[in-house]
Design an enzyme around this catalytic site. Structure first.
Site, PDB file in Angstrom:
ATOM      1  CE  LYS A 181       6.379  -6.763   6.648  1.00  0.00           C
ATOM      2  NZ  LYS A 181       5.861  -5.347   6.416  1.00  0.00           N
TER       3      LYS A 181
HETATM    4  C1  LIG Z   1       4.180  -5.669   6.683  1.00  0.00           C
HETATM    5  C2  LIG Z   1       2.933  -6.702   6.344  1.00  0.00           C
HETATM    6  C3  LIG Z   1       2.159  -6.031   5.263  1.00  0.00           C
HETATM    7  C4  LIG Z   1       1.782  -5.009   4.856  1.00  0.00           C
HETATM    8  O1  LIG Z   1       2.780  -4.851   4.109  1.00  0.00           O
HETATM    9  P1  LIG Z   1       2.698  -3.301   3.307  1.00  0.00           P
HETATM   10  O2  LIG Z   1       3.589  -3.283   2.554  1.00  0.00           O
HETATM   11  O3  LIG Z   1       3.150  -2.459   4.772  1.00  0.00           O
HETATM   12  O4  LIG Z   1       0.594  -2.818   3.413  1.00  0.00           O
HETATM   13  C5  LIG Z   1       1.046  -7.843   5.570  1.00  0.00           C
HETATM   14  N1  LIG Z   1       0.872  -8.662   5.915  1.00  0.00           N
HETATM   15  C6  LIG Z   1       2.170  -9.159   7.271  1.00  0.00           C
HETATM   16  C7  LIG Z   1       2.406 -10.469   7.273  1.00  0.00           C
HETATM   17  C8  LIG Z   1       3.327  -8.133   7.327  1.00  0.00           C
HETATM   18  O5  LIG Z   1       4.453  -8.081   7.735  1.00  0.00           O
END
Ligand SMILES: *Cc1c(COP(=O)(O)O)cnc(C)c1O
Length: 387
Positions: free
Chosen positions: A192
Site C-alpha cells: 500500500k
Molecule cells: C490490501 C487490501 C485488503 C487487505 O489488507 P491487509 O492489511 O493485507 O489485511 C483488504 N481490502 C482491500 C481492498 C485491499 O486492497
C-alpha cells in the site's frame, strides 16, 4: 540500453529513513505490546488529519474488517453487500460470522461498485454495504450513504487502498475517505502507499459504536477504560480478540505517516507520467486508462490499464516480462471463486468479469526511477498487437 539490465518488480517497499529511529525508541522505552506511545501517536495523526472520530490500529485491514463485523453483531441469515471485484478479506470478515455475501457489480468507467445497482440488492436481511475505494478513488459515497439511511443499514468503507484521498459531495464539501461510513478500514500492508509490513486500522465514525470497539480490540476486556481510570477493575465484558499491533509496528508506521505528503507527491508524479505518456497509445489500442470521477481525488495507489480482452491483456503482460518488467493482473472476481461460486448462484456480474479478464497493473512505487519508468512506457508502446 540493454533490456536485460532491467528487473523492475511490481512493488518495492519504501523506507523513509526514520523507521529504525522510532523502533529503537519504542524498544528502549520498554513497552513493546500494543496501545502505547506510538500507537496513540498514529491514531491521533489520523483523527486530526482526516477528521476520523476514533481510530484503532490493528494487525491488518483484514483484522479491522473482522472487528467491524463483530461490532455490528453480524450473524447467520444477515446479508452484506460487497463488490465482487475486491480482495477476499472484504467478504471473508462477514462470512466468518455466518453472513451471506450479496455481490455487487462494478461501474463501467471504474472498478468501484455501481451505486445504481445497489437498491435492487437490498432486502430486509441486509445489514451493511461495504464499498471498496478501488485504487484509492472514491465510490459515490453520497448516493451510498443516502441508500443506507433510507434502508437503515450500516456502511463500512473498505479504504485499504484509500489513505489520503477524498470525496466531494454535491454541496461542494470535501470528506476524507474513511470519514464517511459508520466505520472504515485501512491497510498498511507493504503493497500500500503507507506501510508497516503488515498493519491496518479500524475507524469508527458512529459514536455509539466506539465503547464496544475498544473492548473487542482488547480481547473482550475493558482494559482501555481501566487505563483511563474509568472503571475500577479490568474484566472480561464481551467477545473480542487480539487485534492490536505491537509498538514496533506502530513506530514503523509513524515514520511513514510523517512522510505521507512526500510519498504522495512522488507516487502522483509517476502516475501522472504514465497517464500523460500513454493516453494517445491507449486510445489507438482501445485500452482504457483510469478515469477519476469529478467527485474523487487520486492518491496514486495504483496505475492500471483495462485491455480489450484477455488475449490483449496477456500479450501485454508477456511482452513486458520479456523486457524485465513485472506487470500483474488483479482480482479474480469473488463470485467465481472456488469458495463462493456455488453460494453466489447464477446472477451475472458482467463488469466484474470483464475486469478480471482484462485489467493489469503497472509497477508503481516510490523508488521507481525515471529511467525505469521510461523503459516501461516505451515497451508498452512497442507491444506487437498485430502480429
Ligand atoms: C490490501 C487490501 C485488503 C487487505 O489488507 P491487509 O492489511 O493485507 O489485511 C483488504 N481490502 C482491500 C481492498 C485491499 O486492497
Amino acid at each position: 540500453m540493454d533490456p536485460l539490465q532491467f528487473n523492475i518488480p511490481f512493488n518495492k517497499p519504501h523506507l523513509t529513513g526514520k523507521e529504525l529511529v522510532y523502533i529503537r525508541d519504542a524498544v528502549e522505552s520498554g513497552q513493546l505490546s500494543g496501545n502505547g506511545k506510538y500507537t496513540k501517536m498514529c491514531q491521533r495523526f489520523f483523527e486530526e488529519e482526516f477528521g476520523f472520530l476514533k481510530c484503532l490500529l490493528t494487525s491488518s485491514c483484514t483484522d479491522a474488517l473482522e472487528m467491524a463485523a463483530i461490532l455490528l453483531n453480524i450473524k447467520e441469515g444477515d446479508e452484506i453487500i460487497v463488490p465482487a471485484y475486491t480482495f477476499v478479506s472484504t467478504a471473508n470478515a462477514f462470512v466468518l460470522r455466518g453472513a451471506k455475501i450479496v455481490f455487487a457489480d462494478c461501474r463501467k468507467d471504474n472498478p468501484n461498485m455501481d451505486e445504481d445497482l445497489l437498491e435492487d440488492l437490498i432486502t430486509p436481511r441486509t445489514k451493511a454495504i461495504v464499498p471498496v475505494h478501488y485504487s484509492g478513488v472514491a465510490c459515490n459515497m453520497e448516493r451510498i450513504m443516502e441508500l443506507a439511511e433510507d434502508h437503515g443499514i450500516y456502511v463500512i468503507e473498505d479504504a485499504a487502498q484509500a489513505v489520503n484521498s477524498y470525496f466531494t459531495d454535491t454541496k461542494g464539501n470535501k470528506h476524507a475517505l474513511g470519514s464517511i461510513g459508520h466505520m472504515a478500514t485501512f491497510s498498511f500492508h507493504e503493497t500500500k502507499n503507507i506501510i508497516s509490513g503488515e498493519g491496518g486500522m479500524l475507524v469508527i465514525n458512529d459514536p455509539e459504536l466506539v465503547p464496544r470497539a475498544e473492548i473487542i480490540w482488547e480481547k473482550g476486556t475493558n482494559r482501555s477504560a481501566f487505563f483511563r481510570n474509568e472503571v475500577k477493575k479490568y474484566e472480561w465484558v464481551d467477545i473480542g480478540s487480539s487485534f492490536l499491533p505491537s509498538e514496533v509496528t506502530a513506530a514503523f508506521l509513524y515514520a511513514q505517516l510523517e512522510s505521507m505528503d512526500k510519498i504522495h507527491q512522488k507516487r502522483r508524479k509517476i502516475w501522472d507520467t504514465y497517464f500523460e505518456r500513454l493516453s494517445e497509445w491507449a486510445k489507438e489500442q482501445q485500452i482504457q486508462l483510469p478515469s477519476i470521477p469529478a467527485y474523487a481525488t487520486n492518491n496514486a495507489h495504483l496505475f492500471y490499464l483495462v485491455a480489450r480482452d484477455l488475449e490483449q491483456r496477456d500479450l501485454i503482460i508477456d511482452h513486458l516480462k520479456k523486457q524485465g518488467i513485472l506487470a500483474i493482473f488483479h482480482y479474480l472476481s469473488l463470485h467465481r471463486s472456488p469458495f463462493y461460486a456455488a453460494k453466489h448462484g447464477t446472477r451475472e456480474l458482467p463488469e466484474s468479469d470483464r475486469l478480471s479478464n482484462s485489467l493489469l497493473r503497472l509497477p508503481l512505487f516510490y523508488g521507481l526511477s525515471e529511467e525505469e519508468l521510461d523503459h516501461i512506457i516505451e515497451n508498452l508502446k512497442s507491444v506487437p498487437f498485430n502480429e
